[in-house]
Scaffold this motif. Structure first.
Motif, PDB file in Angstrom:
ATOM      1  N   ILE A  66       0.842  -1.198   0.000  1.00  0.00           N
ATOM      2  CA  ILE A  66       0.000   0.000   0.000  1.00  0.00           C
ATOM      3  C   ILE A  66       0.876   1.247   0.000  1.00  0.00           C
ATOM      4  N   LEU A  90      -4.169  -0.745   7.281  1.00  0.00           N
ATOM      5  CA  LEU A  90      -4.804  -1.079   6.004  1.00  0.00           C
ATOM      6  C   LEU A  90      -4.390  -2.434   5.453  1.00  0.00           C
ATOM      7  N   PRO A  99      -7.859  -0.625  -2.360  1.00  0.00           N
ATOM      8  CA  PRO A  99      -7.342   0.740  -2.457  1.00  0.00           C
ATOM      9  C   PRO A  99      -7.239   1.227  -3.892  1.00  0.00           C
ATOM     10  N   VAL A 120      -6.951  10.910   1.450  1.00  0.00           N
ATOM     11  CA  VAL A 120      -6.390   9.654   1.970  1.00  0.00           C
ATOM     12  C   VAL A 120      -5.479   9.889   3.168  1.00  0.00           C
ATOM     13  N   LEU A 127      -9.489   4.106   1.917  1.00  0.00           N
ATOM     14  CA  LEU A 127      -8.848   3.218   0.944  1.00  0.00           C
ATOM     15  C   LEU A 127      -9.390   1.801   0.989  1.00  0.00           C
ATOM     16  N   VAL A 128     -10.004   1.421   2.093  1.00  0.00           N
ATOM     17  CA  VAL A 128     -10.565   0.070   2.180  1.00  0.00           C
ATOM     18  C   VAL A 128     -12.089   0.112   2.214  1.00  0.00           C
TER      19      VAL A 128
END
Length: 406
Positions: A66, A90, A99, A120, A127-128
Motif C-alpha cells: 500500500i 490497512l 485501495p 487519503v 482506501l478500504v
C-alpha cells in the motif's frame, strides 16, 4: 553480463522485479499510468491486467504494498504513505485491489490529485471502503445538491470523515431536514461546510436546537440566517441553547429581530468565565453592567474580542480622550478596529494637524476612527494643500510603526 542481471533480479521480491521492469510514473503525471490504453485502472480492466496488478501488489496485501501504491501513483512522500498505511492498519485484512479501486473511483469522479492526497492522508480508511456500498451513495447525495467533479473533491477534501457516516441514518436525514428550512441546495451546502453539523445525528442536536429557538418566537427568516451564517450553533447542547436564549432575552434582545441570531451566536461562542472576564474589563474603565448590555445590544461581536484586545483598545482611547466612554458605548464597533492599522495612525495625523494649528475645531479620535478610509483621507489629509504630502507620510509611516507617537 545479461545473465548476471537476471541472477540479480531473481533475488528480488516479485513486485520489485515488476516495478523495475515497468516503472511507475511520477505524481506530476497525474495518474498517467492509469489513463493510458494499457492502464491498470481503466474500466476495461482485463484479466491479464489484473494479473499484472496482483503481481505488482501481492494478493496477501501488506502495508509495504500500500505504501508503494501511494508513493508511486499518488506521489505521496514515503513518510506520509507509511503514516496512512499504519494509522488504519490497512494491510491486515483487506485485499490490495480495494485501495486501487477507491483511487480509480476518486479519479474517475473528477477529483484532482491534490484532493485525493488530502482525503487519503486525513481519512486513510477510505482506501478500504466499498466503492459501491459506501462511497457511491454518499457521492450521489452530494451530487444531487449540485456539487460534482473537482468541486466535489474540493468539498470533501477537508471533510473526508463523511465517508464514515451512515448515508441512510445520518447524512440523508440531515440533508432533507436542512432542505425543509433552507429551501435551496446552495444554502444546504453552506451549512454542510460546517463540519460540526454532521457530528451528531439529527435527533440529538440539530432538530432540538431548531425547535428550541423557534419556541422563543424566532421567525423563519431569522432561523434561516442563523443556520446559514452560524451553523455551529445547531450542533451545541440543546440545554445550553435554551439557557443562552433566555439570557440574551434578559439583556434586552427581541427574538423577532435580526440581531437576535448574531447575539445568540456571539454569546454561545464563549463560556461564563470568558464572558465575565470581558465584563470586568469594561467595569475597570468605569462602565456599569447596563453599559455592557448596551454595548452587546449594539454590536454583539464586540464581546467576542479577546480580553487582551479589549484592554489595550479601551486603555488607549481612555488615555487619549477623557470623555470617550459615551462614544465607545454608543459606537462599540470602534473597539474592534486595529490599533496599529487604524487608531494610532489616525490619532498621529490629528496630532500633526493640532501642532500645525490646521484644525478649525477639534474633533474626537473616536469619531475620526468611524470614518471610512477614503473619507478620512479626504477630510484630514488631502484637503490641506501643501501639507497633504507631510500628513500622508505621517499616516503611512505610523501604519508601519504603530509605536510612533507625535
Amino acid at each position: 553480463m545479461a545473465l548476471a542481471k537476471l541472477q540479480a533480479l531473481s533475488l528480488l521480491k516479485p513486485h520489485y522485479v515488476f516495478s523495475l521492469l515497468i516503472p511507475f510514473p511520477s505524481f506530476s503525471s497525474s495518474f498517467e499510468l492509469y489513463s493510458t490504453k494499457t492502464s491498470l485502472l481503466t474500466s476495461s480492466l482485463s484479466l491479464t491486467g489484473d494479473g499484472l496488478l496482483l503481481s505488482a501488489f501481492p494478493s496477501s496485501s501488506s502495508s509495504s504494498s500500500i505504501v508503494n501504491l501511494l508513493v508511486d501513483s499518488l506521489g505521496l512522500s514515503k513518510e506520509s504513505a507509511l503514516a496512512v498505511a499504519s494509522s488504519s492498519r490497512l494491510g491486515l485484512n483487506k485485499p490490495t485491489k480495494n485501495p486501487i479501486c477507491v483511487l480509480k473511483f476518486l479519479k474517475d469522479s473528477g477529483f484532482h490529485d491534490a484532493h485525493i492526497c488530502s482525503i487519503v492522508t486525513k481519512s486513510p480508511k477510505i482506501l478500504v471502503a466499498s466503492v459501491e456500498k459506501t462511497l457511491k451513495p454518499k457521492f450521489e447525495m452530494l451530487e444531487d445538491l449540485g456539487v460534482s467533479g473537482p468541486d466535489l473533491g474540493e468539498f470533501l477534501s477537508p471533510r473526508a470523515f463523511m465517508v464514515y457516516y451512515s448515508a441512510e441514518k445520518r447524512i440523508a436525514p440531515i440533508i432533507e431536514f436542512l432542505k425543509s428550512y433552507l429551501k435551496t441546495n446552495e444554502n444546504v451546502l453552506r451549512v454542510l461546510r460546517s463540519n460540526w453539523v454532521l457530528s451528531f445525528r439529527i435527533e440529538e442536536r440539530i432538530l432540538p436546537n431548531m425547535r428550541c429557538i423557534e419556541s422563543y418566537g424566532v421567525g423563519p427568516s431569522q432561523l434561516q440566517q442563523l443556520a446559514i451564517v452560524h451553523p455551529r450553533l445547531l450542533s451545541q447542547n440543546p440545554k445550553r441553547t435554551k439557557e443562552n436564549c433566555e439570557k440574551i432575552i434578559e439583556m434586552g434582545f427581541n427574538p423577532k429581530s435580526l440581531m437576535f441570531a448574531h447575539a445568540l451566536h456571539a454569546f454561545s461562542s464563549m463560556n461564563n468565565e470568558k464572558w465575565q472576564a470581558k465584563v470586568d474589563i469594561f467595569k475597570s474603565f468605569g462602565c456599569s453592567q447596563d453599559h455592557v448590555f448596551s454595548i452587546f445590544r449594539r454590536a454583539p461581536y464586540t464581546m467576542c474580542l479577546s480580553v487582551k484586545k479589549l484592554k489595550e483598545t479601551m486603555g488607549y482611547f481612555v488615555k487619549k480622550q477623557e470623555d470617550v466612554l459615551f462614544n465607545l458605548i454608543m459606537n462599540p464597533q470602534i473597539l474592534g478596529f486595529s490599533l496599529g492599522g487604524r487608531v494610532i495612525p489616525r490619532n498621529n495625523v490629528l496630532q500633526a494637524l493640532r501642532l500645525k494649528k490646521l484644525l478649525k475645531k477639534d474633533v474626537k479620535l473616536s469619531s475620526v476612527c468611524l470614518l471610512s478610509e477614503r473619507r478620512f483621507l479626504q477630510k484630514f489629509v488631502g484637503c490641506f494643500g501643501e501639507e497633504a504630502d507631510y500628513l500622508r507620510r505621517i499616516y503611512e509611516e505610523s501604519k508601519g510603526n504603530p509605536e510612533m507617537i507625535l
